[in-house]
Design a protein around this motif. Sequence first.
Motif, PDB file in Angstrom:
ATOM      1  N   THR A 253       0.802  -1.223   0.000  1.00  0.00           N
ATOM      2  CA  THR A 253       0.000   0.000   0.000  1.00  0.00           C
ATOM      3  C   THR A 253       0.828   1.264   0.000  1.00  0.00           C
ATOM      4  O   THR A 253       0.295   2.348  -0.202  1.00  0.00           O
ATOM      5  N   ASP A 257       6.578   0.131   2.586  1.00  0.00           N
ATOM      6  CA  ASP A 257       6.367  -1.251   2.988  1.00  0.00           C
ATOM      7  C   ASP A 257       7.567  -2.143   2.706  1.00  0.00           C
ATOM      8  O   ASP A 257       7.875  -3.039   3.450  1.00  0.00           O
ATOM      9  N   LEU A 416      -3.829  -5.901  11.023  1.00  0.00           N
ATOM     10  CA  LEU A 416      -3.568  -4.560  10.493  1.00  0.00           C
ATOM     11  C   LEU A 416      -2.340  -3.947  11.146  1.00  0.00           C
ATOM     12  O   LEU A 416      -1.482  -3.374  10.466  1.00  0.00           O
ATOM     13  N   GLY A 419       0.920  -5.501   9.954  1.00  0.00           N
ATOM     14  CA  GLY A 419       1.282  -4.965   8.642  1.00  0.00           C
ATOM     15  C   GLY A 419       1.710  -5.996   7.634  1.00  0.00           C
ATOM     16  O   GLY A 419       1.513  -5.821   6.435  1.00  0.00           O
ATOM     17  N   PHE A 466      -3.838 -10.997   5.728  1.00  0.00           N
ATOM     18  CA  PHE A 466      -5.061 -10.618   5.035  1.00  0.00           C
ATOM     19  C   PHE A 466      -5.193 -11.419   3.746  1.00  0.00           C
ATOM     20  O   PHE A 466      -4.191 -11.718   3.085  1.00  0.00           O
ATOM     21  N   PRO A 469      -5.051  -7.347  -0.490  1.00  0.00           N
ATOM     22  CA  PRO A 469      -4.820  -5.965  -0.027  1.00  0.00           C
ATOM     23  C   PRO A 469      -6.076  -5.154   0.222  1.00  0.00           C
ATOM     24  O   PRO A 469      -6.046  -4.211   1.009  1.00  0.00           O
ATOM     25  N   ARG A 472      -6.957  -5.086   3.856  1.00  0.00           N
ATOM     26  CA  ARG A 472      -6.108  -4.165   4.608  1.00  0.00           C
ATOM     27  C   ARG A 472      -6.546  -2.724   4.370  1.00  0.00           C
ATOM     28  O   ARG A 472      -6.615  -1.913   5.304  1.00  0.00           O
ATOM     29  N   ASP A 473      -6.843  -2.376   3.141  1.00  0.00           N
ATOM     30  CA  ASP A 473      -7.302  -1.016   2.835  1.00  0.00           C
ATOM     31  C   ASP A 473      -8.573  -0.696   3.616  1.00  0.00           C
ATOM     32  O   ASP A 473      -8.724   0.410   4.157  1.00  0.00           O
ATOM     33  N   ARG A 476      -7.817  -0.238   7.341  1.00  0.00           N
ATOM     34  CA  ARG A 476      -7.157   1.054   7.557  1.00  0.00           C
ATOM     35  C   ARG A 476      -8.195   2.166   7.670  1.00  0.00           C
ATOM     36  O   ARG A 476      -8.138   3.004   8.597  1.00  0.00           O
ATOM     37  N   ASN A 501       4.655  -0.044  10.984  1.00  0.00           N
ATOM     38  CA  ASN A 501       3.476  -0.194  10.148  1.00  0.00           C
ATOM     39  C   ASN A 501       2.464   0.920  10.376  1.00  0.00           C
ATOM     40  O   ASN A 501       1.867   1.420   9.420  1.00  0.00           O
TER      41      ASN A 501
END
Length: 754
Positions: A253, A257, A416, A419, A466, A469, A472-473, A476, A501
Amino acid sequence: MDSFELSRLTDFDFEAVCKDLLERELNLRLEIFSQGADEGVDLRHFRPEGANIVVQCKHWVKSSRAQLLRHMGSVELPKVVKLNPSRYIVATSTELSKDSKDKLFNILQPYVRTPSDIYGRHELNALLEKHDDIVRRHMRLWLCSASILNAMLAKSIATRSQHLTTQLDETFKTYAPNASHERALKLLESRRVCVIAGIPGIGKSTLARVLCAHYVSQGFELVEVSGDVEEVNQLWDDKTKQIFYYDDFLGLTTLEDKLHKNEDSRLLSLMSRVEQSRTKRFVLTTREYILAQAKQRYERMHSHPFEMQTCVVDLADYTYKARGTILYNHVYHSHLTPKAKSAFAAHKVYGPIIQHPNFNPRIIDSTLRQAALFKGSRKPIGQRILDNLQSPAEVWDHIVNYQISASDVRLLLALLIFGVDVSLGDLRSYWKSRVGDIKSLMSGIQVLDGTMVRTYVKGESVFVGFHNPSVRDYMRDYIADRDDEFQTLLSSIQHFEQVENIWALASGWKGEKVWRMLLENEDLFEKSATASFASAGLRPDGVNNSYDYAHRARLYLDIGEKLSSRRILDQALAYLRKPDCLNGAYEGEDVVGIVRDLYTSPVVEARAIAPTVLESAVAWLTEDVSTWDNLRFAEDWLDEIADYVPDSVHEEIMQSKISLAEYAFEDWLERGSDSVWSITDVREMVDFARTVGDPHFWLADVEAVAVKVEEAEQANMRTSRSASEPAESTPRGNDGSHYAELLTVDQMMGTLRL
């Protein structure tokens, strides 16, 4: 004989394959009919004089021979009698013995002329062996063949990721050929390196895996890169055809990273090395905006001609037929009930999805997974896909807010804050100290595995992360709107990687909300960060903890400056005052970054220790300059901080390069390609020598060395000619007019009818 896994084909795939095979064998044209109203006809050849040939295709994957015989006698035979064809042919994916073929022949006489008009799995496999061009025409057929899968499994030592085989298997089931495949394949043949870029969920990783499968079918060994380009150098084999696969090579992301773990110079050097090798291919994927960030931030990447190696996957690549195939494949292979699947046979259901301006394969996949595992919604599944295409967050929003427990949500928040995919051992330790009830952790993993979470084995350890992605988005954005949850998350930090992270989430793409929350809770973050500087690192291999205090110090310099936090900054400075502060450093980027940050810092105490740290940095960068690669490494990084490095250091590097080149030249003149020095290194040395002084400056004959290098390269070209032949691009078929695509998709979706 190659065992083609017909069971992996969809119903529509099976009919299309049978059509091509029988057209070739019978030397006539067959037309295909939609399912649902076929009245016993899947394929037909009609002649003006009235004689007609009817073909019935039975793709019965999970049914026995006895069930097939009963069905043909009780259901299909009355239809055949009504049709009264001059010739009736049966093609089935069921394995038929001689006895079962004879029984079926007796049931269907006189319409089936001979038992040879009944094609079982064995006969169809034989025809596929006979007509290789038909196999190549149907990409999903050769992608799913046993030889491809077995070749990948045979290379499990090289891939070192057992979960990759599972991912490839899933990819083969749902992939639909599109224009990006041909572009990427041409890049790999002309440049040998292909960077696949695009928006989240568009199909970058899917395309990369299909390309890997293509080259495995050509005899290449597949090597997955899990986190460091040095893995490629360690597994490089000049005598073996190899394709290297590096997914999200710049991070998921945000640029932060991953790039700090893979110096840009080593990555670009490897890409150059692959370009020069006829037996190697390199496939990388990244999001477009992350690649743009990298090019802006790093001079080497800015000057690298990525545009000549990049294939951008765009929505324009997905024609109506491609979109229809993607939707059909996902529905066909989903765990929905047959009744739920049959709803997609209606144009009013599939049409709006295919034509949606936000069409996205990942959203379709995620919605179908959610619908299969979390039942109870009264909204039709087709409408749910449309809603999620319109508002992608809704894919996960309904699950998180209505379908899973608070403990399950806590698991998602734990992932999350880590990371990265985390070993189950590290996750259990964290959970035990923060939650206590390990049963709730294992229950959450069981509930979410396959939708929002994935588990896999690496080495001897289980890892959890996860599912993709987009989860995760979503998490967030979820945490950025909940102050209490965000504070709990900050309080739960135990590891440096969690600090890193949180900082990456706040600094990265769409991180504005997280950044505001971080500023509002700066004291809490500061407390957790200072307590975590010396924490035990996570176990990326599931066994050994990771420690790189130079990297930690560099991050804390950045955080301390941007948050104006003296507590965090002082922690970094306290570590950097140690005489051996850089001894355990892993990345040149960190070493050089620390020097640059100290010299440019507005804090007096930071600038005061800069000269001392510079000495340590120079010592670290020049510790081992016994190889050409190490010399280039040192020179590249020293150039980054040239304003602070004494001229004498640059002169020493130059003299070391001259001495090493002289030694290599003498060895090459004597031993040629049997020398311990690689062709790539000596070619670079020759280029270097031509820029330093006149020819008389060198003791060895530089141009004579150049001739020997050229001869060695020509010899390699001759021995690897089979690998250098242009790859046969898989025929994409003739899509024809838009009307033809509409008809094909309608026929395809029609096979879902009950």
